[in-house]
Design an enzyme around this catalytic site. Sequence first.
Site, short mmCIF file in Angstrom:
data_model
loop_
_atom_site.label_atom_id
_atom_site.label_comp_id
_atom_site.label_asym_id
_atom_site.label_seq_id
_atom_site.Cartn_x
_atom_site.Cartn_y
_atom_site.Cartn_z
CD GLU A 57 -2.70 -1.39 2.48
OE1 GLU A 57 -2.54 -0.58 3.40
OE2 GLU A 57 -3.48 -2.36 2.54
CG ASN B 114 -0.67 -7.21 -1.01
OD1 ASN B 114 -1.23 -7.91 -1.84
ND2 ASN B 114 -1.17 -7.00 0.21
CG HIS C 17 -9.98 -5.74 0.84
ND1 HIS C 17 -10.19 -6.85 1.63
CD2 HIS C 17 -8.66 -5.44 0.95
CE1 HIS C 17 -9.05 -7.20 2.20
NE2 HIS C 17 -8.10 -6.36 1.81
CD GLU D 170 -4.70 -7.95 1.99
OE1 GLU D 170 -5.56 -7.17 2.42
OE2 GLU D 170 -3.48 -7.76 2.14
CG ASP E 45 -12.80 -8.87 2.05
OD1 ASP E 45 -12.83 -7.89 1.30
OD2 ASP E 45 -12.15 -8.89 3.12
O1 G3I Z 1 -2.35 -5.70 18.75
C1 G3I Z 1 -3.37 -4.85 19.34
C2 G3I Z 1 -3.68 -5.32 20.74
O2 G3I Z 1 -2.53 -5.14 21.53
C3 G3I Z 1 -4.86 -4.50 21.28
O3 G3I Z 1 -5.22 -5.00 22.50
C4 G3I Z 1 -6.05 -4.59 20.34
C5 G3I Z 1 -7.21 -3.74 20.78
O4 G3I Z 1 -8.01 -3.33 19.69
O5 G3I Z 1 -5.64 -4.17 19.06
C6 G3I Z 1 -4.63 -4.95 18.50
O6 G3I Z 1 -4.34 -4.48 17.23
C7 G3I Z 1 -5.30 -4.78 16.25
C8 G3I Z 1 -4.62 -5.55 15.13
O7 G3I Z 1 -5.55 -5.76 14.08
C9 G3I Z 1 -4.07 -6.90 15.58
O8 G3I Z 1 -5.09 -7.74 16.00
C10 G3I Z 1 -5.85 -3.47 15.72
O9 G3I Z 1 -6.60 -2.80 16.70
C11 G3I Z 1 -6.71 -3.69 14.50
O10 G3I Z 1 -7.02 -2.45 13.91
C12 G3I Z 1 -5.95 -4.53 13.50
O11 G3I Z 1 -6.76 -4.71 12.37
C13 G3I Z 1 -6.16 -5.35 11.27
C14 G3I Z 1 -5.81 -4.31 10.18
O12 G3I Z 1 -5.32 -4.99 9.03
C15 G3I Z 1 -4.73 -3.33 10.64
O13 G3I Z 1 -3.51 -4.00 10.85
C16 G3I Z 1 -7.16 -6.35 10.71
O14 G3I Z 1 -7.36 -7.38 11.68
C17 G3I Z 1 -6.66 -6.94 9.42
O15 G3I Z 1 -7.66 -7.73 8.82
C18 G3I Z 1 -6.27 -5.83 8.45
O16 G3I Z 1 -5.72 -6.42 7.30
C19 G3I Z 1 -5.35 -5.50 6.25
C20 G3I Z 1 -4.09 -6.03 5.63
O17 G3I Z 1 -3.10 -6.17 6.60
C21 G3I Z 1 -3.63 -5.10 4.48
N1 G3I Z 1 -4.69 -4.90 3.53
C22 G3I Z 1 -5.97 -4.46 4.07
C23 G3I Z 1 -6.44 -5.43 5.15
C24 G3I Z 1 -7.80 -5.02 5.70
O18 G3I Z 1 -7.70 -3.77 6.34
#
Ligand code: G3I
Length: 344
Positions: free
Chosen positions: A155, A196, A232, A261, A263
């Site tokens: 990205e 990606n 997406h 990815e 969906d």
């Molecule tokens: O690690 C912290 C944890 O310490 C904390 O307690 C918790 C509370 O909310 O948050 C945790 O972090 C979360 C992280 O996922 C790990 O689980 C974030 O809040 C949450 O925003 C994060 O979301 C992920 C997002 O990427 C951001 O990294 C989604 O699950 C994941 O599906 C999404 O995936 C992305 C790809 O990496 C890139 N392309 C788009 C795709 C969808 O957004």
Amino acid sequence: MLLKKWIVNALILCGALGFGATATAQQGLRSQRPDFLIGFAAANDFWTLQDAQKFSEVAAREFNLITPENQMKWAIIHPESDVYQFAAADAHLAFARKNQMKVHGHVLVWHSQIPAWMLEKNWARNELIDAMYSHIDRVMGHFKNGVYMWDVVNEAFNEDGSMRPSFWQKNLGDSHLPLAFTRARLADSRAKLLYNDYNIETLNRKSDAVYKMVQAFRKNGVPIDAIGMQMHITSGGIDMTSFQQNMKRLANLGLDIYITEMDVRIPKNAQEAGLPDQAQVYAQVLKACLAQPACKGLQTWGMSDKYSWVSGFYKGFGSALLFDENYQPKPAYFAVEHVLKSTQ
Ligand code: G3I
């Protein structure tokens, strides 16, 4: 009761679309086309979920490619300058080995999920390049021979094709891309290296920018093997002709293509009604991918709707994956199964 409803729906849909699909998902998608990579993003610590057994059983039956959804991201795997946490990602690799799956590593250089220790520091250019190199060396080195392909950079572009003003861009400029790819090749010469991004499936200003980046890489000898199209999208679908043309121009540069990815979200107020459209979209995209020799795999961003990121992010949308919240295959599943079967 719910299962019965899905089966009936699936049969109706299969009939409507001319699919002679079976009504159960016993064999698994991976067995339909063992030459093709069909994958999913695995929920954080999925082995600890309350329905871990079901999750693992369906994953192992259906998929030959797995991506840790979050647990290889910088903030999680490298939370402090001198701390690496590999345990969760290692568990994904162990699961993959046990079930003969390939692993897609996600991600080395990204604007999001950068830990505080990185963001808070004032970096001199060379110092940051060294930090990026040592992260790439350490992470790719740790998973050497275990990760089949890596998202090296994720990205980096805006929708209009300009560079995203990310942490990396602000500190290192455009050079962060060739630097990362060159280092990644040195760190693991066998892994496939991907750029990606989202909204780069069709011909548009962002995919033009990606295309131009790869042209420049080719000219300057910077390694890159494939483009990851996140995909997406909505049940309205995408312009299929444009998607095919875009794949073709990337293939002509010698690149492979992965749908990384996928969906297909449906408005929450039209969940049932949206299922046939969703099935159609999955089927069309997969068919076009299989018709393009450079397109080597398709992954969904999650497996069951129960753990999908979609409803948390796109208010008013959901139900974007192949399995419902009870791990029952949806019409989209049968559409994908049919395409895999019928294109062998
Ligand atoms: O690690 C912290 C944890 O310490 C904390 O307690 C918790 C509370 O909310 O948050 C945790 O972090 C979360 C992280 O996922 C790990 O689980 C974030 O809040 C949450 O925003 C994060 O979301 C992920 C997002 O990427 C951001 O990294 C989604 O699950 C994941 O599906 C999404 O995936 C992305 C790809 O990496 C890139 N392309 C788009 C795709 C969808 O957004």
